[in-house]
Design an enzyme around this catalytic site. Structure first.
Site, PDB file in Angstrom:
ATOM      1  N   VAL A  94       0.924  -1.159  -0.100  1.00  0.00           N
ATOM      2  CA  VAL A  94      -0.119  -0.068  -0.289  1.00  0.00           C
ATOM      3  C   VAL A  94       0.515   1.225  -0.390  1.00  0.00           C
ATOM      4  CG1 VAL A  94      -1.512   0.817   0.915  1.00  0.00           C
ATOM      5  CG2 VAL A  94      -1.843  -1.230   0.878  1.00  0.00           C
ATOM      6  N   CYS A  95       0.704   2.019  -1.316  1.00  0.00           N
ATOM      7  CA  CYS A  95       2.210   3.333  -1.375  1.00  0.00           C
ATOM      8  C   CYS A  95       1.032   3.972  -0.252  1.00  0.00           C
ATOM      9  CB  CYS A  95       2.240   3.595  -2.956  1.00  0.00           C
ATOM     10  SG  CYS A  95       3.035   4.243  -2.886  1.00  0.00           S
TER      11      CYS A  95
END
Length: 209
Positions: A94-95
């Site tokens: 998850v960025c």
């Protein structure tokens, strides 16, 4: 003695997180804890109306490192190997600035005294699972509002909508082990069937350019 004090402080902070979530979670986000693992949470975010993720179920595992809250929680997305967003990788990464997995201004980064898991979940829902995720890709931001960019965004939304349906299939075939989520999956499976029945409809009527 120092380890014991640190452990108590860590546990108290996580209990504070539970209370914040219990009092403030919106109806579109569900969170469950594990009785035997205080360091873990599982969350499901319901895709918002008007987005290519509408009524989809998106599962995330959240873990609290021993250094928490000095460092942000670690978040893993159960993607089923599908690329549905520039900020949600097919390996579950998850960025997000708040998680320290993407560069951002000071106010966007994790702040141990103020940041919490609720903010993380709301950020994922609002900033990542949004109406035009195409522009989450940094190299495409400058094209937002241009005819070319909006057409590309619309085409991207069509693709993401179909992939979101596949993530629902994935969730039903491999349901989470947290039994409290089973009823949610069953409830939203009707939505999946409705979407599949209408897949031949024009996407132009669903998303404005």
């Amino acid at each position: 003695l120092l380890f014991c004090q640190t452990s108590k402080k860590w546990a108290k902070r996580i209990q504070d997180e539970w209370r914040i979530l219990e009092k403030n979670l919106p109806d579109s986000i569900y969170v469950r804890a594990y009785e035997s693992r205080m360091d873990l949470l599982r969350a499901v975010i319901v895709g918002a109306d008007g987005t290519p993720y509408s009524d989809g179920l998106f599962f995330f595992d959240i873990s609290f490192p021993v250094e928490y809250p000095s460092v942000p929680p670690e978040v893993h997305y159960h993607v089923g190997g599908l690329d549905i967003n520039p900020n949600l990788y097919s390996n579950g990464y998850v960025c997000l600035s708040l998680l320290g997995t993407w560069s951002g201004s000071h106010n966007e980064n994790w702040q141990p005294s103020f940041s919490n898991v609720l903010q993380v979940l709301l950020s994922i829902q609002a900033l990542l699972l949004n109406e035009k995720p195409y522009f989450n890709e940094p190299s495409y931001e400058d094209f937002k509002g241009t005819p070319e960019g909006e057409i590309e965004s619309l085409e991207y939304n069509e693709e993401i909508f179909l992939l979101s349906l596949k993530t629902m299939d994935y969730s039903m075939r491999r349901p989470p082990k947290v039994s409290a989520f089973w009823s949610i999956i069953i409830w939203f499976s009707d939505s999946l069937c409705t979407c599949k029945a209408g897949m031949n409809l024009s996407f132009g009527s669903m998303y404005d350019v």
